[in-house]
Enzyme design. Sequence first.
Site, PDB file in Angstrom:
ATOM      1  N   ASP A 104      43.798  49.646  42.695  1.00 40.70           N
ATOM      2  CA  ASP A 104      43.489  50.724  41.594  1.00 40.70           C
ATOM      3  C   ASP A 104      43.642  52.114  41.929  1.00 40.70           C
ATOM      4  OD1 ASP A 104      41.045  50.480  43.114  1.00 40.70           O
ATOM      5  OD2 ASP A 104      40.001  51.520  41.322  1.00 40.70           O
ATOM      6  N   GLU A 113      38.040  49.605  43.243  1.00 44.48           N
ATOM      7  CA  GLU A 113      37.339  50.420  44.360  1.00 44.48           C
ATOM      8  C   GLU A 113      36.922  51.807  44.047  1.00 44.48           C
ATOM      9  OE1 GLU A 113      36.818  53.011  47.974  1.00 44.48           O
ATOM     10  OE2 GLU A 113      38.353  53.084  46.147  1.00 44.48           O
TER      11      GLU A 113
END
Length: 412
Positions: A82, A176
Amino acid sequence: MSRVIDLFLEYVRIDTQSVEDSDTHPSTLKQHELAKLLERQLREMGAQDIIYDKEHCYVYATIPASAGCENAPVLGYIAHMDTSPAVSGAGVSPRIIKNYQGGDIVLNAEGIVMKEADFPSLSLYVGQDLIVTDGTTLLGADDKAGVAEIMAMAEYLLQHPETAHGKIRLGFTPDEEVGAGADYFDVGLFGADFAYTVDGGRIGELEYENFNAAGARVRAHGRSVHPGDAKNKMVNAVLLLQEFHSLLPVWENPMYTEGYEGFYHLDSINGNVEEAVADYIIRDHSKEKFEQKKALFSEAGSFMNRKYGDGTICISLKDSYYNMKEIMDKHMHLIDNAKNAMEELGIVPIVQPIRGGTDGARLSFMGLPCPNLGTGGHNFHGKYEYACVQAMEKNVALLVRIAGKQVCNSDF
């Protein structure tokens, strides 16, 4: 171009931006697009034990040990898919500046300029090639540079079975950037003895200390009265939050801290006279100082309630992660192996504390000791993000070399 750069340019064009306060995992379904691509590429390169967790968006795979190294400890490499919610990751249009000669970089004709005076790290890369944004999005080097480097390393080892290394496990995580990357990471399934996250900045960064971290929400309850008739009646919740914040040490603010210094960070505030909410993050490398910061924060709320009445200020505070040094002090061979590998490749080790956290911080406390390596990227979470081509290429060689060190320094 090299394989790692080809992969990186492919990955950054996929929008994988995560979002805060989602009740799903992953927080955005579009992260699955990159996960599916990684699964396909891993199969095509001949990796083994490939698992794509379609529910939670994790990808796991194995690079089998080279001949004679089957009993070596299992090493893992982990990166997140991400990108930050801070700046859009949609429509990323990367550009390579060949043989950068110093000075400012015009990112687009709308006057978006990356100035060397503002970003002095640019001076490190004179004569090298830089990958930059078009000034409208972030680049995504955090952490698609790490993803690309791990994938290029895996492909290299599968194509060069003569290179000595033990079994290597690969892990790619979602979310994350919103603190949820390790939520559903299956440490048992991963099956590594040790791992590295590849999620840092400048090449050579080697980090095994990070903040202890907590998140806090402060809710102020006021009393709304027409301002023309408000004397001795109105209680302004926004001003209550302002007063609350004034009770925190002014100098313990991110803009005044560095190195091992912790802080209170007012991340957002919204509301009105009747009710207002502020979100904070609290950080410190020292566990003792971390506990002191949380205690002072709670006491500020208690003081306000004694002054204005019970229930005026309500605080919810939750720990997020802890300093991995507590775990890593027992596994310093991982740091020594990485430092030695860097020096052999002409990379200057930069051992420093992380002023933040990584998946590795939580994974270390989940039984997987996991320091962090740099990627060759800079200025994360913004439109001035960039990465160095040569640094990324050398980082692939570093991952290969560290894997070899794991074998050489083991008594299997």
